[in-house]
Design a protein around this motif. Structure first.
Motif, PDB file in Angstrom:
ATOM      1  N   ALA A 116       0.753  -1.192  -0.044  1.00  0.00           N
ATOM      2  CA  ALA A 116      -0.062  -0.023   0.006  1.00  0.00           C
ATOM      3  C   ALA A 116       0.821   1.124  -0.044  1.00  0.00           C
ATOM      4  O   ALA A 116       0.656   2.304  -0.982  1.00  0.00           O
ATOM      5  CB  ALA A 116      -0.940  -0.073   1.457  1.00  0.00           C
ATOM      6  N   GLU A 117       2.095   1.228   1.010  1.00  0.00           N
ATOM      7  CA  GLU A 117       2.756   2.568   0.892  1.00  0.00           C
ATOM      8  C   GLU A 117       3.523   2.716  -0.353  1.00  0.00           C
ATOM      9  O   GLU A 117       3.816   3.839  -0.738  1.00  0.00           O
ATOM     10  CB  GLU A 117       3.628   2.397   2.066  1.00  0.00           C
ATOM     11  CG  GLU A 117       2.887   2.392   3.510  1.00  0.00           C
ATOM     12  CD  GLU A 117       2.169   3.708   3.652  1.00  0.00           C
ATOM     13  OE1 GLU A 117       2.624   4.808   3.188  1.00  0.00           O
ATOM     14  OE2 GLU A 117       0.724   3.806   3.946  1.00  0.00           O
ATOM     15  N   GLN A 118       4.067   1.542  -0.990  1.00  0.00           N
ATOM     16  CA  GLN A 118       4.601   1.824  -2.334  1.00  0.00           C
ATOM     17  C   GLN A 118       3.967   2.329  -3.166  1.00  0.00           C
ATOM     18  O   GLN A 118       4.196   3.370  -4.043  1.00  0.00           O
ATOM     19  CB  GLN A 118       5.093   0.385  -2.761  1.00  0.00           C
ATOM     20  CG  GLN A 118       6.215  -0.420  -1.985  1.00  0.00           C
ATOM     21  CD  GLN A 118       7.645   0.523  -1.953  1.00  0.00           C
ATOM     22  OE1 GLN A 118       7.903   1.349  -1.178  1.00  0.00           O
ATOM     23  NE2 GLN A 118       8.279   0.051  -2.900  1.00  0.00           N
ATOM     24  N   CYS A 119       2.501   1.925  -3.351  1.00  0.00           N
ATOM     25  CA  CYS A 119       1.400   2.278  -4.313  1.00  0.00           C
ATOM     26  C   CYS A 119       1.140   3.847  -4.229  1.00  0.00           C
ATOM     27  O   CYS A 119       1.087   4.523  -4.982  1.00  0.00           O
ATOM     28  CB  CYS A 119       0.481   1.777  -4.378  1.00  0.00           C
ATOM     29  SG  CYS A 119       0.500  -0.109  -5.273  1.00  0.00           S
ATOM     30  N   ASN A 120       1.040   3.943  -2.690  1.00  0.00           N
ATOM     31  CA  ASN A 120       0.692   5.577  -2.337  1.00  0.00           C
ATOM     32  C   ASN A 120       1.793   6.397  -2.983  1.00  0.00           C
ATOM     33  O   ASN A 120       1.658   7.465  -3.390  1.00  0.00           O
ATOM     34  CB  ASN A 120       0.402   5.676  -0.846  1.00  0.00           C
ATOM     35  CG  ASN A 120      -1.091   5.044  -0.782  1.00  0.00           C
ATOM     36  OD1 ASN A 120      -2.127   5.067  -1.490  1.00  0.00           O
ATOM     37  ND2 ASN A 120      -1.140   4.447   0.499  1.00  0.00           N
ATOM     38  N   PHE A 121       2.911   6.101  -2.787  1.00  0.00           N
ATOM     39  CA  PHE A 121       4.096   6.726  -3.172  1.00  0.00           C
ATOM     40  C   PHE A 121       4.196   7.071  -4.502  1.00  0.00           C
ATOM     41  O   PHE A 121       4.543   7.935  -5.121  1.00  0.00           O
ATOM     42  CB  PHE A 121       5.534   6.014  -2.446  1.00  0.00           C
ATOM     43  CG  PHE A 121       6.760   6.641  -3.135  1.00  0.00           C
ATOM     44  CD1 PHE A 121       7.419   7.951  -2.742  1.00  0.00           C
ATOM     45  CD2 PHE A 121       7.468   6.120  -4.143  1.00  0.00           C
ATOM     46  CE1 PHE A 121       8.428   8.525  -3.048  1.00  0.00           C
ATOM     47  CE2 PHE A 121       8.577   6.749  -4.854  1.00  0.00           C
ATOM     48  CZ  PHE A 121       9.148   7.831  -4.157  1.00  0.00           C
ATOM     49  N   GLY A 122       4.025   5.809  -5.352  1.00  0.00           N
ATOM     50  CA  GLY A 122       3.919   5.899  -6.729  1.00  0.00           C
ATOM     51  C   GLY A 122       2.954   6.988  -7.248  1.00  0.00           C
ATOM     52  O   GLY A 122       3.088   7.357  -8.270  1.00  0.00           O
ATOM     53  N   LEU A 123       1.618   6.942  -6.670  1.00  0.00           N
ATOM     54  CA  LEU A 123       0.571   7.848  -7.050  1.00  0.00           C
ATOM     55  C   LEU A 123       1.059   9.350  -7.109  1.00  0.00           C
ATOM     56  O   LEU A 123       0.821  10.204  -7.879  1.00  0.00           O
ATOM     57  CB  LEU A 123      -0.490   7.683  -6.265  1.00  0.00           C
ATOM     58  CG  LEU A 123      -1.387   6.170  -6.440  1.00  0.00           C
ATOM     59  CD1 LEU A 123      -2.567   6.298  -5.314  1.00  0.00           C
ATOM     60  CD2 LEU A 123      -1.903   6.252  -7.848  1.00  0.00           C
ATOM     61  N   GLN A 124       1.926   9.727  -6.082  1.00  0.00           N
ATOM     62  CA  GLN A 124       2.368  11.056  -5.939  1.00  0.00           C
ATOM     63  C   GLN A 124       3.317  11.324  -7.172  1.00  0.00           C
ATOM     64  O   GLN A 124       3.592  12.453  -7.451  1.00  0.00           O
ATOM     65  CB  GLN A 124       3.273  11.338  -4.735  1.00  0.00           C
ATOM     66  CG  GLN A 124       2.335  10.973  -3.694  1.00  0.00           C
ATOM     67  CD  GLN A 124       3.285  11.139  -2.119  1.00  0.00           C
ATOM     68  OE1 GLN A 124       4.421  11.763  -2.223  1.00  0.00           O
ATOM     69  NE2 GLN A 124       2.907  10.224  -1.185  1.00  0.00           N
ATOM     70  N   LEU A 125       3.826  10.402  -7.879  1.00  0.00           N
ATOM     71  CA  LEU A 125       4.546  10.759  -9.106  1.00  0.00           C
ATOM     72  C   LEU A 125       3.640  10.907 -10.529  1.00  0.00           C
ATOM     73  O   LEU A 125       4.422  11.030 -11.475  1.00  0.00           O
ATOM     74  CB  LEU A 125       5.756   9.713  -9.284  1.00  0.00           C
ATOM     75  CG  LEU A 125       6.573   9.315  -7.977  1.00  0.00           C
ATOM     76  CD1 LEU A 125       7.536   8.092  -8.350  1.00  0.00           C
ATOM     77  CD2 LEU A 125       7.477  10.533  -7.443  1.00  0.00           C
ATOM     78  N   ILE A 126       2.614  10.485 -10.363  1.00  0.00           N
ATOM     79  CA  ILE A 126       1.741  10.491 -11.626  1.00  0.00           C
ATOM     80  C   ILE A 126       1.223  11.944 -11.944  1.00  0.00           C
ATOM     81  O   ILE A 126       0.844  12.820 -11.042  1.00  0.00           O
ATOM     82  CB  ILE A 126       0.504   9.550 -11.383  1.00  0.00           C
ATOM     83  CG1 ILE A 126       1.027   8.288 -10.894  1.00  0.00           C
ATOM     84  CG2 ILE A 126      -0.283   9.728 -12.676  1.00  0.00           C
ATOM     85  CD1 ILE A 126       1.704   7.426 -11.878  1.00  0.00           C
ATOM     86  N   ARG A 127       1.460  12.202 -13.020  1.00  0.00           N
ATOM     87  CA  ARG A 127       0.967  13.601 -13.786  1.00  0.00           C
ATOM     88  C   ARG A 127      -0.345  13.780 -14.597  1.00  0.00           C
ATOM     89  O   ARG A 127      -0.514  14.756 -15.090  1.00  0.00           O
ATOM     90  CB  ARG A 127       2.364  14.503 -14.340  1.00  0.00           C
ATOM     91  CG  ARG A 127       3.367  14.465 -13.332  1.00  0.00           C
ATOM     92  CD  ARG A 127       4.402  15.373 -13.937  1.00  0.00           C
ATOM     93  NE  ARG A 127       5.314  14.809 -14.941  1.00  0.00           N
ATOM     94  CZ  ARG A 127       6.461  14.215 -15.077  1.00  0.00           C
ATOM     95  NH1 ARG A 127       7.058  14.026 -13.928  1.00  0.00           N
ATOM     96  NH2 ARG A 127       6.809  13.630 -16.081  1.00  0.00           N
ATOM     97  N   THR A 128      -0.577  12.601 -14.831  1.00  0.00           N
ATOM     98  CA  THR A 128      -1.675  12.736 -15.830  1.00  0.00           C
ATOM     99  C   THR A 128      -3.048  12.301 -15.149  1.00  0.00           C
ATOM    100  O   THR A 128      -2.996  12.193 -14.040  1.00  0.00           O
ATOM    101  CB  THR A 128      -1.544  11.268 -16.785  1.00  0.00           C
ATOM    102  OG1 THR A 128      -1.251  10.172 -16.196  1.00  0.00           O
ATOM    103  CG2 THR A 128      -0.267  11.563 -17.627  1.00  0.00           C
TER     104      THR A 128
END
Length: 267
Positions: free
Chosen positions: A74-86
């Protein structure tokens, strides 16, 4: 007309950024990335792989690699969501395959989705050595999500997305095709099952799914899973692959029952 339609599809897909978590996925990652040739940017959050995963990722210029020490899915995915710009994120595991039919429905859905929709439920088909089975125990998941439309929570050894608003569902499935050796799968089960047992023992009974309530019955679950895989999901028609999947799932449920008995008795 055909050129206009292709341009429309490409414009819709440009609104999506795939997000993939990796750790020692050399057996899978190339096939997953091969189905994402339409993506302008792919965000990969890697947990410091020690095999050839990083070398394989480097072959794809649209991949943006970020390494982060693993704490939970969950924390890996939440971190990754912060990098999405679309506007949209397609959250994938490293052994997920996108088919042309899924890609086409994906574009149509993004083009027509109302602004209040924050997540889209996607079904799965399980593969054994590259061939999809007729049925699977894998539940649908929210894989297409708006980065600001909710957050991930840990759920036993897995994770799930909690949307903040309206959701939709797709018809075309994502293929789950894990080609890592069985020995690695076996070595992961004890860690995963400890997390599942903690979930079963600490979650109030009324908040557990029907399947998890069945798992707490010990004796019933392994045989119920075998029957579901072979009969309800028609695994008998899939030949040895159907038996392989059924035995794999029965093994997990049998091991969970043994570990649950031990945990309940202070082992």
């Amino acid at each position: 007309m055909a050129t206009t339609r292709l341009r429309c599809v490409a414009n819709c897909l440009d609104q999506i950024t795939p997000l993939i978590l990796t750790y020692n996925e050399e057996a899978n990652i190339s096939r997953t990335l091969a189905g994402l040739g339409w993506a302008r940017r792919i965000v990969v959050v890697d947990s410091f792989s020690t095999d050839a995963t990083l070398e394989l990722l480097a072959q794809y210029p649209q991949v943006e690699l970020v390494q982060r020490a693993f704490d939970s899915f969950a924390e890996q995915c939440n971190f990754g969501l912060q990098l999405i710009r679309t506007p949209w994120c397609l959250s994938l595991d490293a052994d997920h395959l996108i088919t042309p039919a899924f890609q086409a429905e994906l574009a149509e859905l993004v083009a027509a989705a109302p602004a209040e929709v924050t997540a889209v439920l996607t079904p799965f088909r399980y593969c054994v050595q590259g061939k999809p089975l007729r049925g699977t125990l894998l539940p649908p998941r929210f894989n297409l999500i708006r980065p600001d439309g909710g957050h991930y929570l840990n759920d036993g050894h897995a994770h799930r997305f909690l949307p903040s608003s309206r959701t939709l569902a797709m018809h075309q499935p994502i293929l789950h095709d894990d080609r890592k050796p069985l020995s690695r799968w076996l070595s992961s089960q004890q860690r995963y099952l400890q997390q599942e047992i903690h979930k079963l023992l600490t979650t109030p009974h009324h908040k557990l799914s029907r399947g998890d309530r069945l798992r707490k019955r010990h004796v019933i679950a392994p045989f119920a899973v075998l029957a579901l895989c072979l009969l309800w999901h028609r695994g008998l028609l899939d030949g040895w692959r159907g038996w392989f999947y059924a035995f794999q799932r029965m093994y997990v449920e049998t091991l969970l029952s043994l570990m649950l008995w031990e945990a309940r008795r202070g082992g």
